[in-house]
Design a protein around this motif. Structure first.
Motif, PDB file in Angstrom:
ATOM      1  N   UNK A 199       0.774  -1.230   0.000  1.00  0.00           N
ATOM      2  CA  UNK A 199       0.000   0.000   0.000  1.00  0.00           C
ATOM      3  C   UNK A 199       0.805   1.280   0.000  1.00  0.00           C
ATOM      4  N   UNK A 200       2.112   1.173   0.039  1.00  0.00           N
ATOM      5  CA  UNK A 200       2.958   2.378   0.071  1.00  0.00           C
ATOM      6  C   UNK A 200       3.015   3.028  -1.306  1.00  0.00           C
ATOM      7  N   UNK A 201       3.042   2.213  -2.338  1.00  0.00           N
ATOM      8  CA  UNK A 201       3.149   2.722  -3.707  1.00  0.00           C
ATOM      9  C   UNK A 201       1.805   2.516  -4.395  1.00  0.00           C
ATOM     10  N   UNK A 202       1.051   3.598  -4.533  1.00  0.00           N
ATOM     11  CA  UNK A 202      -0.239   3.526  -5.214  1.00  0.00           C
ATOM     12  C   UNK A 202      -0.193   4.421  -6.447  1.00  0.00           C
ATOM     13  N   UNK A 203      -0.896   3.993  -7.480  1.00  0.00           N
ATOM     14  CA  UNK A 203      -0.924   4.746  -8.726  1.00  0.00           C
ATOM     15  C   UNK A 203      -2.377   4.989  -9.099  1.00  0.00           C
ATOM     16  N   UNK A 204      -2.710   6.242  -9.310  1.00  0.00           N
ATOM     17  CA  UNK A 204      -4.057   6.582  -9.744  1.00  0.00           C
ATOM     18  C   UNK A 204      -4.171   6.376 -11.251  1.00  0.00           C
ATOM     19  N   UNK A 205      -5.362   5.958 -11.676  1.00  0.00           N
ATOM     20  CA  UNK A 205      -5.568   5.708 -13.100  1.00  0.00           C
ATOM     21  C   UNK A 205      -5.293   6.948 -13.940  1.00  0.00           C
ATOM     22  N   UNK A 206      -5.628   8.112 -13.411  1.00  0.00           N
ATOM     23  CA  UNK A 206      -5.432   9.355 -14.144  1.00  0.00           C
ATOM     24  C   UNK A 206      -3.987   9.642 -14.477  1.00  0.00           C
ATOM     25  N   UNK A 207      -3.060   9.101 -13.699  1.00  0.00           N
ATOM     26  CA  UNK A 207      -1.643   9.298 -14.006  1.00  0.00           C
ATOM     27  C   UNK A 207      -1.036   8.086 -14.705  1.00  0.00           C
ATOM     28  N   UNK A 208      -1.640   6.910 -14.527  1.00  0.00           N
ATOM     29  CA  UNK A 208      -1.087   5.701 -15.111  1.00  0.00           C
ATOM     30  C   UNK A 208      -1.388   5.578 -16.607  1.00  0.00           C
ATOM     31  N   UNK A 209      -2.629   5.812 -16.999  1.00  0.00           N
ATOM     32  CA  UNK A 209      -3.002   5.582 -18.400  1.00  0.00           C
ATOM     33  C   UNK A 209      -2.269   6.495 -19.387  1.00  0.00           C
ATOM     34  N   UNK A 210      -2.065   7.764 -19.095  1.00  0.00           N
ATOM     35  CA  UNK A 210      -1.265   8.566 -20.037  1.00  0.00           C
ATOM     36  C   UNK A 210       0.151   8.017 -20.235  1.00  0.00           C
ATOM     37  N   UNK A 211       0.718   7.445 -19.180  1.00  0.00           N
ATOM     38  CA  UNK A 211       2.049   6.845 -19.300  1.00  0.00           C
ATOM     39  C   UNK A 211       1.986   5.616 -20.193  1.00  0.00           C
ATOM     40  N   UNK A 212       0.975   4.774 -19.993  1.00  0.00           N
ATOM     41  CA  UNK A 212       0.820   3.580 -20.835  1.00  0.00           C
ATOM     42  C   UNK A 212       0.595   3.966 -22.294  1.00  0.00           C
ATOM     43  N   UNK A 213      -0.212   5.003 -22.542  1.00  0.00           N
ATOM     44  CA  UNK A 213      -0.458   5.446 -23.920  1.00  0.00           C
ATOM     45  C   UNK A 213       0.834   5.953 -24.567  1.00  0.00           C
ATOM     46  N   UNK A 214       1.627   6.692 -23.800  1.00  0.00           N
ATOM     47  CA  UNK A 214       2.890   7.215 -24.326  1.00  0.00           C
ATOM     48  C   UNK A 214       3.861   6.077 -24.640  1.00  0.00           C
ATOM     49  N   UNK A 215       3.925   5.080 -23.733  1.00  0.00           N
ATOM     50  CA  UNK A 215       4.797   3.929 -23.974  1.00  0.00           C
ATOM     51  C   UNK A 215       4.358   3.146 -25.214  1.00  0.00           C
ATOM     52  N   UNK A 216       3.053   3.079 -25.435  1.00  0.00           N
ATOM     53  CA  UNK A 216       2.534   2.416 -26.647  1.00  0.00           C
ATOM     54  C   UNK A 216       2.903   3.223 -27.886  1.00  0.00           C
ATOM     55  N   UNK A 217       2.776   4.551 -27.807  1.00  0.00           N
ATOM     56  CA  UNK A 217       3.136   5.406 -28.940  1.00  0.00           C
ATOM     57  C   UNK A 217       4.621   5.266 -29.290  1.00  0.00           C
ATOM     58  N   UNK A 218       5.456   5.018 -28.289  1.00  0.00           N
ATOM     59  CA  UNK A 218       6.893   4.849 -28.510  1.00  0.00           C
ATOM     60  C   UNK A 218       7.250   3.446 -28.991  1.00  0.00           C
ATOM     61  N   UNK A 219       6.292   2.542 -28.968  1.00  0.00           N
ATOM     62  CA  UNK A 219       6.524   1.176 -29.434  1.00  0.00           C
ATOM     63  C   UNK A 219       7.090   0.242 -28.382  1.00  0.00           C
ATOM     64  N   UNK A 220       7.157   0.682 -27.133  1.00  0.00           N
ATOM     65  CA  UNK A 220       7.685  -0.163 -26.068  1.00  0.00           C
ATOM     66  C   UNK A 220       6.660  -1.187 -25.590  1.00  0.00           C
ATOM     67  N   UNK A 221       5.389  -0.839 -25.674  1.00  0.00           N
ATOM     68  CA  UNK A 221       4.329  -1.774 -25.314  1.00  0.00           C
ATOM     69  C   UNK A 221       3.265  -1.740 -26.408  1.00  0.00           C
TER      70      UNK A 221
END
Length: 136
Positions: A53-75
């Motif tokens: 529970x120390x490291x929590x990630x809100x969806x609002x900050x996680x999904x833009x990162x995932x979208x950017x990683x997809x745009x870069x071709x990493x995922x």
């Protein structure tokens, strides 16, 4: 006087943790994807579970990162139907993402070593190849 100092230190600690989370979230999401494909909620829950529970990630900050990683071709991502109407978007780490996360982890560990050295160093100490040297 002590109350004010404690309040200031709590704010500074909070700012430090927030900045560390921002700096490491991308690397940690990618690390999880080295293990298996996961959907967004699963990624956030896995980080929360492993950190107790120390490291929590809100969806609002996680999904833009995932979208950017997809745009870069990493995922990449794909949809899977669950139930009658619901679909889940799973994220998959691509080969370029594997190399990227390895490089990130290596850089992070090297930087962490330097910071640890500096925190424990004294005047005249010099960081060199993972070892400290004293200047005489």
């Amino acid at each position: 006087m002590t109350l004010r100092y404690d309040a200031i230190m709590n704010i500074k600690k909070s700012n430090l943790l927030t900045n560390l989370k921002k700096a490491t979230i991308e690397m940690l999401l990618l690390k999880l994807l080295t293990e298996k494909d996961m959907y967004g909620y699963q990624l956030s829950q896995e980080l929360k579970k492993r950190s107790q529970g120390i490291y929590t990630v809100l969806e609002g900050s996680m999904y833009p990162i995932l979208y950017r990683l997809a745009d870069l071709g990493y995922i990449s991502f794909y949809e899977t139907k669950v139930g009658k109407r619901q679909t889940r978007v799973y994220y998959h780490l691509e080969e370029t993402g594997q190399q990227y996360v390895q490089n990130m982890k290596q850089s992070y560990n090297e930087y962490l070593d330097v910071i640890s050295f500096l925190l424990d160093s004294a005047e005249g100490d010099v960081y060199k190849n993972g070892e400290s040297c004293e200047i005489m």
